[in-house]
Enzyme design. Structure first.
Site, PDB file in Angstrom:
ATOM      1  N   ARG A  50      38.079  47.580  50.182  1.00  0.00           N
ATOM      2  CA  ARG A  50      38.302  47.340  48.750  1.00  0.00           C
ATOM      3  C   ARG A  50      39.651  47.914  48.332  1.00  0.00           C
ATOM      4  O   ARG A  50      39.949  49.080  48.575  1.00  0.00           O
ATOM      5  CB  ARG A  50      37.181  48.000  47.945  1.00  0.00           C
ATOM      6  CG  ARG A  50      37.399  48.004  46.430  1.00  0.00           C
ATOM      7  CD  ARG A  50      36.223  48.652  45.726  1.00  0.00           C
ATOM      8  NE  ARG A  50      36.447  48.838  44.300  1.00  0.00           N
ATOM      9  CZ  ARG A  50      36.693  50.009  43.709  1.00  0.00           C
ATOM     10  NH1 ARG A  50      36.745  51.119  44.458  1.00  0.00           N
ATOM     11  NH2 ARG A  50      36.878  50.096  42.417  1.00  0.00           N
ATOM     12  N   LYS A  92      30.996  42.016  38.770  1.00  0.00           N
ATOM     13  CA  LYS A  92      30.561  43.412  38.708  1.00  0.00           C
ATOM     14  C   LYS A  92      29.591  43.566  37.541  1.00  0.00           C
ATOM     15  O   LYS A  92      29.974  43.423  36.379  1.00  0.00           O
ATOM     16  CB  LYS A  92      31.776  44.330  38.542  1.00  0.00           C
ATOM     17  CG  LYS A  92      32.704  44.308  39.747  1.00  0.00           C
ATOM     18  CD  LYS A  92      33.978  45.087  39.501  1.00  0.00           C
ATOM     19  CE  LYS A  92      33.732  46.573  39.377  1.00  0.00           C
ATOM     20  NZ  LYS A  92      35.033  47.312  39.231  1.00  0.00           N
ATOM     21  N   THR A 115      28.558  52.739  43.707  1.00  0.00           N
ATOM     22  CA  THR A 115      28.705  53.894  42.816  1.00  0.00           C
ATOM     23  C   THR A 115      27.927  55.118  43.286  1.00  0.00           C
ATOM     24  O   THR A 115      26.691  55.122  43.310  1.00  0.00           O
ATOM     25  CB  THR A 115      28.301  53.586  41.355  1.00  0.00           C
ATOM     26  OG1 THR A 115      28.874  52.344  40.957  1.00  0.00           O
ATOM     27  CG2 THR A 115      28.795  54.690  40.430  1.00  0.00           C
ATOM     28  N   ARG A 167      39.254  53.480  26.429  1.00  0.00           N
ATOM     29  CA  ARG A 167      39.396  54.907  26.680  1.00  0.00           C
ATOM     30  C   ARG A 167      39.864  55.665  25.440  1.00  0.00           C
ATOM     31  O   ARG A 167      40.431  55.078  24.502  1.00  0.00           O
ATOM     32  CB  ARG A 167      40.412  55.143  27.804  1.00  0.00           C
ATOM     33  CG  ARG A 167      39.989  54.569  29.144  1.00  0.00           C
ATOM     34  CD  ARG A 167      40.902  55.044  30.250  1.00  0.00           C
ATOM     35  NE  ARG A 167      40.493  54.526  31.555  1.00  0.00           N
ATOM     36  CZ  ARG A 167      39.554  55.059  32.303  1.00  0.00           C
ATOM     37  NH1 ARG A 167      38.901  56.128  31.887  1.00  0.00           N
ATOM     38  NH2 ARG A 167      39.246  54.544  33.487  1.00  0.00           N
TER      39      ARG A 167
END
Length: 484
Positions: A36, A223, A281, A77
């Site tokens: 990845r 995802k 994860t 963010r």
């Protein structure tokens, strides 16, 4: 003595800890199948150089490594604080203000990068910051200001992520950076491209359109990390080659306690629709700093294998961790042992289905026969890899060898559970010769021995995609030249 082959694939993220040629070689020898590339970091030239290096070292190890380009997506963010961080206590008032400048955050407020956040939230909504470490309840929205009460306190520092519990943020999935990065993914001939935070099929179709425009045939990976995506899961599966169960952001949005059941349901639905799954994860998170995993991590990886996932993924563990190759070896060992369980090698999947395609029916017939006969291996002569994909949806302990002359196909099938790519350059009009060469190639690789039964699948018109229409059972060492 035959050596067991791991069927569950391992995806490893490249980063500073695995940048060198020696580190990549070590990862490959440890058992990595897919690499990845995190497009949140790096330039076009850096990604191109990495892809070239990965593929070259892979082929030196006789491995057809797939490359997964992971798009950054819309990162929502906080901006920066004056002092770098603040300490929030339960009950404190705290404001998120889209007009608060970067570097001006304090104990009372901080800026936000996403200008539309005040329009996306309402009173009593729950905002989860820094992967759940800080929780805020929305009390009122006034222009650019979202006034909140701290429900879970602690240290809050610069640039931490923001999630809306339950989902509902409307930020565009493909940012300008993502659109540029799709061009880079096409340039490096990425085998898969992962789309971050898709909400529905339309988001995936937009990514496909952009890839098509660049001439890329990369498989699309959705995802699953938003609550909204779960509401549209079937339609997302229908336009994706693979799903990544991104348990970090997804857990923040739906609550970690719901993740195990959701993971199982995503894998179940994907398998029904012939879609590949990657479980991701914090699978081996402790191995960023320790040479062995915790028992909880061992159980997590094993349970994902028993759920039927095609692949398990490592992120920071191999990108920045102290023990990248050791982590891959430990994960591989866990997968191998989990695959010994009967639930991992038996399946009644699709026994009652009506198939739409001849090659799909051949794939299913092959797996039924292999699982009920002492077959040692399956050799699928394939152009696109579709037959191998369909076969891999059926749980089995029998290895499926995808024999293809196309390097792109060999790389792509390396993500499929139980499928092992083999370069097979020959196209024959003589089917008997093709059978002989396929079996001989597998014998040289140590996959089969004298007297073993092998199932071969191929098409009458070899070299034509989607043309698989024949299944033959042969005995190694007992194949008359006239057998087609």
């Amino acid at each position: 003595m035959r050596i067991a082959q791991r069927r569950t694939k391992i995806v490893a993220t490249m980063g500073p800890a695995t940048e060198s040629e020696a580190a990549i070689d070590s990862l490959i020898k440890a058992g990595v199948d897919v690499v990845r590339l995190n497009f949140s970091h790096g330039t076009v030239e850096e990604h191109r150089a990495r892809a070239e290096k990965i593929r070259r070292i892979g082929l030196e190890n006789d491995r057809h490594l797939a490359i997964l380009a992971d798009l950054q997506g819309p990162k929502i963010r906080l901006r920066k604080f004056k002092q770098g961080s603040v300490d929030l206590a339960i009950g404190d008032s705290f404001c998120l203000d889209t007009e608060c400048a970067d570097g001006e955050g304090n104990i009372k407020q901080v800026g936000v990068t996403y200008a539309k956040l005040p329009q996306d939230v309402k009173n009593n909504d729950i905002l989860v910051l820094d992967d759940g470490r800080i929780v805020l309840k929305v009390e009122a929205v006034e222009g650019s200001r979202i006034n909140c009460t701290v429900q879970v306190g602690g240290e809050l520092s610069d640039n931490k992520g923001i999630n809306l519990k339950g989902g509902g943020l409307t930020a565009e999935v493909l940012t300008d950076k993502d659109k540029a990065d799709i061009k880079t993914a096409a340039l490096i001939d990425a085998d898969y491209v992962a789309v971050s935070f898709p909400r529905n099929a339309a988001d995936m179709k937009q990514a496909r359109m952009l890839l098509d425009a660049e001439g890329s045939t990369a498989g699309l990976v959705a995802k699953i990390e938003r609550a909204d995506a779960l509401d549209n899961l079937d339609e997302i599966i229908s336009v994706s080659e693979a799903l990544m169960i991104a348990r970090g952001d997804l857990g923040v949005e739906i609550g970690d306690a719901k993740l195990p059941a959701v993971q199982k349901e995503i894998i179940r639905k994907a398998r029904i629709q012939n879609c590949v799954t990657i479980t991701a994860t914090q699978m081996m998170e402790s191995m960023r700093e320790n040479p062995i995993p915790t028992r909880a991590e061992v159980f997590d990886v094993a349970n994902a294998v028993l759920d039927g996932t095609d692949a398990v993924m490592l992120s920071a563990e191999t990108a920045t961790g102290a023990y990248p190759s050791e982590t891959v070896r430990a994960m591989s060992d866990i997968c191998l042992n989990a695959e010994l369980q009967s639930s991992a090698i038996k399946s009644r999947h699709r026994l009652d289905d009506i198939f739409e395609h001849v090659d799909e029916a051949i794939a299913m017939a092959t797996m039924y026969t292999a699982n009920h006969l002492e077959v040692r291996a399956i050799a699928a002569l394939t152009e696109s890899g579709s037959t191998a994909l369909w076969m891999s949806r059926i749980s089995s302990a029998i290895p499926i060898y995808a024999l293809s002359r196309h390097e792109s196909t060999n790389r792509k099938v390396n993500l499929y559970r139980g499928v092992f790519p083999v370069y097979f350059p020959t196209i024959h009009t003589n089917h008997a010769e093709a059978n002989q060469e396929a079996v001989e190639l597998m014998r040289r690789r140590g996959a089969v021995e004298e007297g073993d039964l092998v199932i071969i699948t191929k098409g009458d018109l070899m070299g034509t995609g989607g043309g698989t229409n024949a299944m033959k059972i042969v005995e190694v060492g007992n194949m008359p030249d006239f057998v087609a």
